[in-house]
Write a protein that holds these residues in place. Structure first.
Motif, PDB file in Angstrom:
ATOM      1  N   ALA A 324       0.846  -1.204   0.000  1.00 54.62           N
ATOM      2  CA  ALA A 324       0.000   0.000   0.000  1.00 54.62           C
ATOM      3  C   ALA A 324       0.882   1.255   0.000  1.00 54.62           C
ATOM      4  CB  ALA A 324      -0.931  -0.007   1.207  1.00 54.62           C
ATOM      5  N   ALA A 325       2.010   1.202   0.713  1.00 57.15           N
ATOM      6  CA  ALA A 325       2.920   2.361   0.755  1.00 57.15           C
ATOM      7  C   ALA A 325       3.570   2.573  -0.613  1.00 57.15           C
ATOM      8  CB  ALA A 325       3.982   2.157   1.835  1.00 57.15           C
ATOM      9  N   GLY A 326       3.854   1.496  -1.312  1.00 53.83           N
ATOM     10  CA  GLY A 326       4.370   1.576  -2.686  1.00 53.83           C
ATOM     11  C   GLY A 326       5.835   1.977  -2.772  1.00 53.83           C
ATOM     12  N   GLY A 327       6.280   2.327  -3.986  1.00 49.21           N
ATOM     13  CA  GLY A 327       7.664   2.750  -4.229  1.00 49.21           C
ATOM     14  C   GLY A 327       8.653   1.670  -3.826  1.00 49.21           C
ATOM     15  N   THR A 328       9.760   2.098  -3.208  1.00 49.71           N
ATOM     16  CA  THR A 328      10.789   1.127  -2.827  1.00 49.71           C
ATOM     17  C   THR A 328      10.466   0.421  -1.506  1.00 49.71           C
ATOM     18  OG1 THR A 328      12.053   2.861  -1.730  1.00 49.71           O
ATOM     19  CG2 THR A 328      12.656   2.375  -4.020  1.00 49.71           C
ATOM     20  N   SER A 363      10.305   1.081   9.681  1.00 50.68           N
ATOM     21  CA  SER A 363      10.021   2.353  10.355  1.00 50.68           C
ATOM     22  C   SER A 363      11.224   3.302  10.258  1.00 50.68           C
ATOM     23  CB  SER A 363       9.637   2.113  11.815  1.00 50.68           C
ATOM     24  OG  SER A 363      10.786   1.713  12.520  1.00 50.68           O
ATOM     25  N   GLN A 364      12.409   2.774   9.976  1.00 46.54           N
ATOM     26  CA  GLN A 364      13.614   3.621   9.928  1.00 46.54           C
ATOM     27  C   GLN A 364      14.054   3.988   8.515  1.00 46.54           C
ATOM     28  OE1 GLN A 364      15.330   5.142  12.438  1.00 46.54           O
ATOM     29  NE2 GLN A 364      13.549   4.457  13.597  1.00 46.54           N
ATOM     30  N   VAL A 365      13.791   3.119   7.556  1.00 45.21           N
ATOM     31  CA  VAL A 365      14.230   3.383   6.178  1.00 45.21           C
ATOM     32  C   VAL A 365      12.982   3.719   5.368  1.00 45.21           C
ATOM     33  CG1 VAL A 365      15.492   2.448   4.193  1.00 45.21           C
ATOM     34  CG2 VAL A 365      16.043   1.650   6.507  1.00 45.21           C
ATOM     35  N   SER A 366      12.904   4.953   4.875  1.00 43.12           N
ATOM     36  CA  SER A 366      11.666   5.315   4.159  1.00 43.12           C
ATOM     37  C   SER A 366      11.770   4.999   2.682  1.00 43.12           C
ATOM     38  CB  SER A 366      11.305   6.794   4.340  1.00 43.12           C
ATOM     39  OG  SER A 366      12.198   7.440   5.167  1.00 43.12           O
ATOM     40  N   GLY A 367      10.642   4.565   2.148  1.00 45.64           N
ATOM     41  CA  GLY A 367      10.567   4.226   0.733  1.00 45.64           C
ATOM     42  C   GLY A 367      10.519   5.479  -0.131  1.00 45.64           C
ATOM     43  N   ARG A 368      10.918   5.305  -1.383  1.00 47.38           N
ATOM     44  CA  ARG A 368      10.881   6.419  -2.340  1.00 47.38           C
ATOM     45  C   ARG A 368      10.199   5.948  -3.610  1.00 47.38           C
ATOM     46  NH1 ARG A 368      16.965   7.988  -3.226  1.00 47.38           N
ATOM     47  NH2 ARG A 368      17.417   5.817  -2.702  1.00 47.38           N
ATOM     48  N   ASP A 371      12.119   5.276  -9.549  1.00 50.72           N
ATOM     49  CA  ASP A 371      12.359   5.957 -10.821  1.00 50.72           C
ATOM     50  C   ASP A 371      13.449   5.245 -11.611  1.00 50.72           C
ATOM     51  OD1 ASP A 371      14.274   6.509  -8.967  1.00 50.72           O
ATOM     52  OD2 ASP A 371      14.332   8.672  -9.270  1.00 50.72           O
ATOM     53  N   HIS A 372      14.297   4.527 -10.913  1.00 53.61           N
ATOM     54  CA  HIS A 372      15.474   3.951 -11.548  1.00 53.61           C
ATOM     55  C   HIS A 372      15.910   2.722 -10.748  1.00 53.61           C
ATOM     56  CE1 HIS A 372      19.593   3.786 -13.126  1.00 53.61           C
ATOM     57  NE2 HIS A 372      19.104   4.464 -14.144  1.00 53.61           N
ATOM     58  N   LEU A 373      16.569   1.802 -11.409  1.00 55.47           N
ATOM     59  CA  LEU A 373      17.070   0.603 -10.728  1.00 55.47           C
ATOM     60  C   LEU A 373      18.005   0.972  -9.569  1.00 55.47           C
ATOM     61  CD1 LEU A 373      17.139  -2.486 -10.776  1.00 55.47           C
ATOM     62  CD2 LEU A 373      19.043  -2.343 -12.390  1.00 55.47           C
ATOM     63  N   ASP A 374      18.828   2.021  -9.780  1.00 53.34           N
ATOM     64  CA  ASP A 374      19.776   2.430  -8.736  1.00 53.34           C
ATOM     65  C   ASP A 374      19.074   2.828  -7.441  1.00 53.34           C
ATOM     66  OD1 ASP A 374      21.819   1.937 -10.432  1.00 53.34           O
ATOM     67  OD2 ASP A 374      22.108   4.025 -11.051  1.00 53.34           O
ATOM     68  N   THR A 375      17.879   3.424  -7.554  1.00 53.02           N
ATOM     69  CA  THR A 375      17.125   3.813  -6.357  1.00 53.02           C
ATOM     70  C   THR A 375      16.736   2.559  -5.575  1.00 53.02           C
ATOM     71  OG1 THR A 375      16.186   5.542  -7.750  1.00 53.02           O
ATOM     72  CG2 THR A 375      15.206   5.252  -5.569  1.00 53.02           C
ATOM     73  N   ILE A 376      16.322   1.527  -6.294  1.00 56.20           N
ATOM     74  CA  ILE A 376      15.927   0.266  -5.642  1.00 56.20           C
ATOM     75  C   ILE A 376      17.137  -0.364  -4.957  1.00 56.20           C
ATOM     76  CG2 ILE A 376      15.068  -2.077  -6.065  1.00 56.20           C
ATOM     77  CD1 ILE A 376      13.562  -0.928  -8.499  1.00 56.20           C
ATOM     78  N   LEU A 377      18.246  -0.417  -5.698  1.00 54.80           N
ATOM     79  CA  LEU A 377      19.444  -1.062  -5.138  1.00 54.80           C
ATOM     80  C   LEU A 377      19.966  -0.279  -3.929  1.00 54.80           C
ATOM     81  CD1 LEU A 377      21.243  -2.127  -8.457  1.00 54.80           C
ATOM     82  CD2 LEU A 377      19.808  -3.527  -6.959  1.00 54.80           C
ATOM     83  N   ALA A 378      19.866   1.058  -3.990  1.00 59.77           N
ATOM     84  CA  ALA A 378      20.340   1.894  -2.869  1.00 59.77           C
ATOM     85  C   ALA A 378      19.468   1.645  -1.634  1.00 59.77           C
ATOM     86  CB  ALA A 378      20.308   3.366  -3.255  1.00 59.77           C
ATOM     87  N   ASP A 379      18.148   1.571  -1.811  1.00 61.08           N
ATOM     88  CA  ASP A 379      17.267   1.365  -0.654  1.00 61.08           C
ATOM     89  C   ASP A 379      17.374  -0.068  -0.127  1.00 61.08           C
ATOM     90  OD1 ASP A 379      16.663   3.968  -0.897  1.00 61.08           O
ATOM     91  OD2 ASP A 379      14.525   3.721  -1.327  1.00 61.08           O
TER      92      ASP A 379
END
Ligand code: NAD
Ligand code: MG
Length: 394
Positions: A324-328, A363-368, A371-379
């Motif tokens: 439901a939160a979506g993104g990463t 609760s500590q790492v927020s999703g984004r 937009d790009h594979l790098d964003t997924i790998l970074a999170d």
């Protein structure tokens, strides 16, 4: 002959795939086999199947394999690393890629297969959980064929209205009101919370109905597997999480169901044997034998259903919330779960603390926005770092 690459050939799904292929000589050609570092088993598979390529991700293991193969089957090219996996997922002589690596490690080669427009036989649910929008966009752009191997999604696929393509269509437009995923409930379906706190890795890996790798076995026991499957279903079938329900069905005979607006509910049944969805996806849109015995309804006798208990199995709630939160957020959920499962299997984290570690990470790492594979790998990396730190203070 249809060329096929098997990513994760030495695992449970990989072995089942080779078993099905062996029943249809002359129809498929194994072009590439890959594994993490199991030299012995991949060597035996290479001698039997004579692929053009073998890949071991581990460099040292790949060197050992090459040394052993040279005097026996010198024509096999041995590659290593993630680059090797991506290479064999893209080969022009390959039409189908079985994506059966476990965990986030499967993401890049599975994505490479989609980007190359292959028929992707998707067992590696973690790839889709991590990269849903990007993965589906690649499938669409490259006109890849995406066929689910996960038994629930394969069942749903079989119960959808007939369509000449594998592309998802709007569920409402097809008169579908709900997708119902069945869950066996794993080995601890009826256990109290007190007992769950004492669970050992071997108990968690002893699934009542399915023989699977250790990671997915633990996921089944925590019901995170069903949570990941809810997310997987949303992407595969363009569904929103409120249209995907989970029902416990301890016999694992109904593999999942599709509910239509007119009150019809279609289900796919069969013995719990992964060779059925594998053969289905290999032969689609035809059918071919899988070596699975016919379902004996009299012997099955009873099909039971129960509501899933979100109190004892909080992983299911966490997965719905992440979707439901979506993104990463779903990639963060997946990464935290992979760390938690590895720590549990290593005997450092109690079974009931698996959802605690995942919830703390979420609760500590927020999703984004993805937009790009790098964003997924970074999170994914951020979530693993947080989870590892949490473990250090545990
Ligand atoms: P497994 O542990 O038995 O096999 C995993 C395979 O991946 C092995 O070949 C291993 O060498 C390879 N691998 C592991 N780590 C790797 C890495 N870092 N890099 C490259 N390769 C690596 O797992 P499995 O039970 O066969 O499951 C595979 C995937 O299929 C998982 O994503 C699982 O969720 C999914 N799946 C499995 C089943 C089942 O019945 N086993 C059912 C549905 C979905
Ligand atoms: Mg499944």
């Amino acid at each position: 002959m249809i060329g096929i690459t098997i990513l994760g050939a030495t695992g449970t799904i990989g072995l089942n795939t080779l078993d099905v292929l062996a029943q249809h000589p002359g129809r498929f050609r194994v072009v590439a086999l890959t594994a993490h570092r199991n030299v012995e088993l991949l060597y035996q598979q290479c001698v039997q199947w004579r692929p053009s390529y073998a890949v071991l991700v581990d460099d040292t293991a790949a060197e050992q394999l090459a040394t052993r193969l040279r005097p026996v089957v010198p024509e096999i090219t041995v590659l290593s690393g993630v680059a090797g996996l991506e290479t064999v997922a893209r080969l022009p002589e390959v039409q189908m890629v079985m994506a059966a690596i476990v965990g986030a490690a499967g993401l890049l080669p599975t994505l490479a297969a989609a980007e190359a427009g292959k028929r992707v036989l998707l067992a590696n649910k973690e790839a889709l959980v991590m990269s849903g929008p990007l993965f589906m966009a690649a499938v669409e752009r490259q006109q890849a064929e995406l066929l689910p191997i996960d038994s629930e999604h394969n069942a749903v696929f079989q119960c959808l209205p007939h369509s000449p393509s594998t592309r998802p269509a709007d569920l409402a437009r097809q008169g579908i009101s709900r997708i119902i995923l069945t869950a066996s409930g794993g080995p601890f379906r009826q256990w109290s919370l007190d007992r769950l706190a004492q669970v050992t890795p071997d108990q968690a890996c002893a699934h009542p109905n399915w023989k699977m790798g250790r990671k997915i076995s633990v996921d089944s026991a925590t019901m995170m597997n069903k949570g990941l499957e809810v997310i997987e279903a949303c992407w595969l079938f363009s569904a929103s999480p409120q249209h995907v329900d989970v029902v416990l069905h301890p016999q694992s005979v109904i593999h999942s169901l599709v509910e239509y607006v007119d009150g019809s509910v279609l289900a796919q049944l069969g013995n719990p044997d992964m060779r059925t969805p594998i053969a289905y996806a290999l032969a689609w849109p035809e059918r071919m034998s899988a070596g699975v015995s016919a379902l004996d309804l009299i012997k099955v006798a009873r099909l039971e259903f129960e509501a899933a208990d979100w109190g004892r199995f909080p992983c299911l709630r966490l997965a719905y919330e992440a979707m439901a939160a979506g993104g990463t957020t779903t990639a963060i959920l997946n990464a935290a779960n992979e760390v938690a499962v590895a720590e549990f299997l290593a005997g450092r984290l109690p079974f009931t603390a698996i959802p605690l570690l995942i919830e703390a990470t979420l609760s500590q790492v927020s999703g984004r926005v993805v937009d790009h594979l790098d964003t997924i790998l970074a999170d994914d990396a951020k979530a693993r770092a947080f989870a590892t730190e949490w473990m250090a203070n545990y």
